[in-house]
Design a protein around this motif. Sequence first.
Motif, PDB file in Angstrom:
ATOM      1  N   GLN A  56       2.539   0.538 -26.165  1.00  0.00           N
ATOM      2  CA  GLN A  56       3.617   1.214 -26.878  1.00  0.00           C
ATOM      3  C   GLN A  56       3.075   2.248 -27.855  1.00  0.00           C
ATOM      4  O   GLN A  56       3.614   3.348 -27.973  1.00  0.00           O
ATOM      5  CB  GLN A  56       4.492   0.197 -27.613  1.00  0.00           C
ATOM      6  CG  GLN A  56       5.331  -0.652 -26.681  1.00  0.00           C
ATOM      7  CD  GLN A  56       6.064  -1.764 -27.401  1.00  0.00           C
ATOM      8  OE1 GLN A  56       5.690  -2.173 -28.500  1.00  0.00           O
ATOM      9  NE2 GLN A  56       7.122  -2.264 -26.772  1.00  0.00           N
ATOM     10  N   LYS A  58       0.177   3.843 -27.659  1.00  0.00           N
ATOM     11  CA  LYS A  58      -0.362   4.961 -26.885  1.00  0.00           C
ATOM     12  C   LYS A  58       0.763   5.853 -26.365  1.00  0.00           C
ATOM     13  O   LYS A  58       0.637   7.083 -26.383  1.00  0.00           O
ATOM     14  CB  LYS A  58      -1.209   4.454 -25.724  1.00  0.00           C
ATOM     15  CG  LYS A  58      -2.545   3.918 -26.163  1.00  0.00           C
ATOM     16  CD  LYS A  58      -3.352   3.383 -25.001  1.00  0.00           C
ATOM     17  CE  LYS A  58      -4.680   2.848 -25.492  1.00  0.00           C
ATOM     18  NZ  LYS A  58      -5.470   2.255 -24.414  1.00  0.00           N
ATOM     19  N   LYS A  59       1.849   5.233 -25.943  1.00  0.00           N
ATOM     20  CA  LYS A  59       2.991   6.004 -25.446  1.00  0.00           C
ATOM     21  C   LYS A  59       3.578   6.859 -26.577  1.00  0.00           C
ATOM     22  O   LYS A  59       3.874   8.039 -26.379  1.00  0.00           O
ATOM     23  CB  LYS A  59       4.058   5.070 -24.892  1.00  0.00           C
ATOM     24  CG  LYS A  59       5.264   5.779 -24.322  1.00  0.00           C
ATOM     25  CD  LYS A  59       6.277   4.806 -23.766  1.00  0.00           C
ATOM     26  CE  LYS A  59       7.501   5.571 -23.282  1.00  0.00           C
ATOM     27  NZ  LYS A  59       8.535   4.648 -22.788  1.00  0.00           N
ATOM     28  N   LEU A  60       3.732   6.262 -27.745  1.00  0.00           N
ATOM     29  CA  LEU A  60       4.279   7.003 -28.884  1.00  0.00           C
ATOM     30  C   LEU A  60       3.355   8.156 -29.292  1.00  0.00           C
ATOM     31  O   LEU A  60       3.823   9.244 -29.626  1.00  0.00           O
ATOM     32  CB  LEU A  60       4.515   6.066 -30.072  1.00  0.00           C
ATOM     33  CG  LEU A  60       5.660   5.090 -29.922  1.00  0.00           C
ATOM     34  CD1 LEU A  60       5.645   4.075 -31.062  1.00  0.00           C
ATOM     35  CD2 LEU A  60       6.989   5.832 -29.890  1.00  0.00           C
ATOM     36  N   ASN A  62       1.313   9.787 -27.391  1.00  0.00           N
ATOM     37  CA  ASN A  62       1.341  10.810 -26.349  1.00  0.00           C
ATOM     38  C   ASN A  62       2.622  11.643 -26.377  1.00  0.00           C
ATOM     39  O   ASN A  62       2.636  12.752 -25.872  1.00  0.00           O
ATOM     40  CB  ASN A  62       1.156  10.190 -24.964  1.00  0.00           C
ATOM     41  CG  ASN A  62      -0.262   9.743 -24.735  1.00  0.00           C
ATOM     42  OD1 ASN A  62      -1.190  10.287 -25.317  1.00  0.00           O
ATOM     43  ND2 ASN A  62      -0.428   8.742 -23.914  1.00  0.00           N
ATOM     44  N   GLU A  63       3.678  11.095 -26.974  1.00  0.00           N
ATOM     45  CA  GLU A  63       4.949  11.817 -27.054  1.00  0.00           C
ATOM     46  C   GLU A  63       4.903  12.937 -28.091  1.00  0.00           C
ATOM     47  O   GLU A  63       5.676  13.865 -28.025  1.00  0.00           O
ATOM     48  CB  GLU A  63       6.088  10.846 -27.370  1.00  0.00           C
ATOM     49  CG  GLU A  63       6.468   9.961 -26.213  1.00  0.00           C
ATOM     50  CD  GLU A  63       7.573   8.981 -26.548  1.00  0.00           C
ATOM     51  OE1 GLU A  63       8.051   8.982 -27.697  1.00  0.00           O
ATOM     52  OE2 GLU A  63       7.945   8.208 -25.663  1.00  0.00           O
ATOM     53  N   GLU A  64       4.011  12.803 -29.053  1.00  0.00           N
ATOM     54  CA  GLU A  64       3.973  13.801 -30.140  1.00  0.00           C
ATOM     55  C   GLU A  64       3.290  15.062 -29.729  1.00  0.00           C
ATOM     56  O   GLU A  64       2.593  15.388 -28.974  1.00  0.00           O
ATOM     57  CB  GLU A  64       3.276  13.220 -31.344  1.00  0.00           C
ATOM     58  CG  GLU A  64       4.105  12.149 -31.990  1.00  0.00           C
ATOM     59  CD  GLU A  64       3.443  11.623 -33.251  1.00  0.00           C
ATOM     60  OE1 GLU A  64       2.382  12.100 -33.643  1.00  0.00           O
ATOM     61  OE2 GLU A  64       4.026  10.727 -33.848  1.00  0.00           O
TER      62      GLU A  64
END
Length: 64
Positions: A56, A58-60, A62-64
């Motif tokens: 989670q 890492k996903k967050l 990568n979204e930025e």
Amino acid sequence: MTKKQMTYEQAMTRLEELVSGMERNEWGIDQLSDALKEAQELIRLCRDKLYKADKQVKKLLNEE
């Protein structure tokens, strides 16, 4: 509370209790066997929660 409902912190606290009991030789062989099985389940639960949290984060990031 089932193991699936435990928080990471609750699982770690219980795992520490089990390890402490093992270190103090508090149990007979049958109890030790049960404690080891429970410890394995708790380790698996903690590992899964850590992997999920890592994913989670890492996903967050990568979204930025």
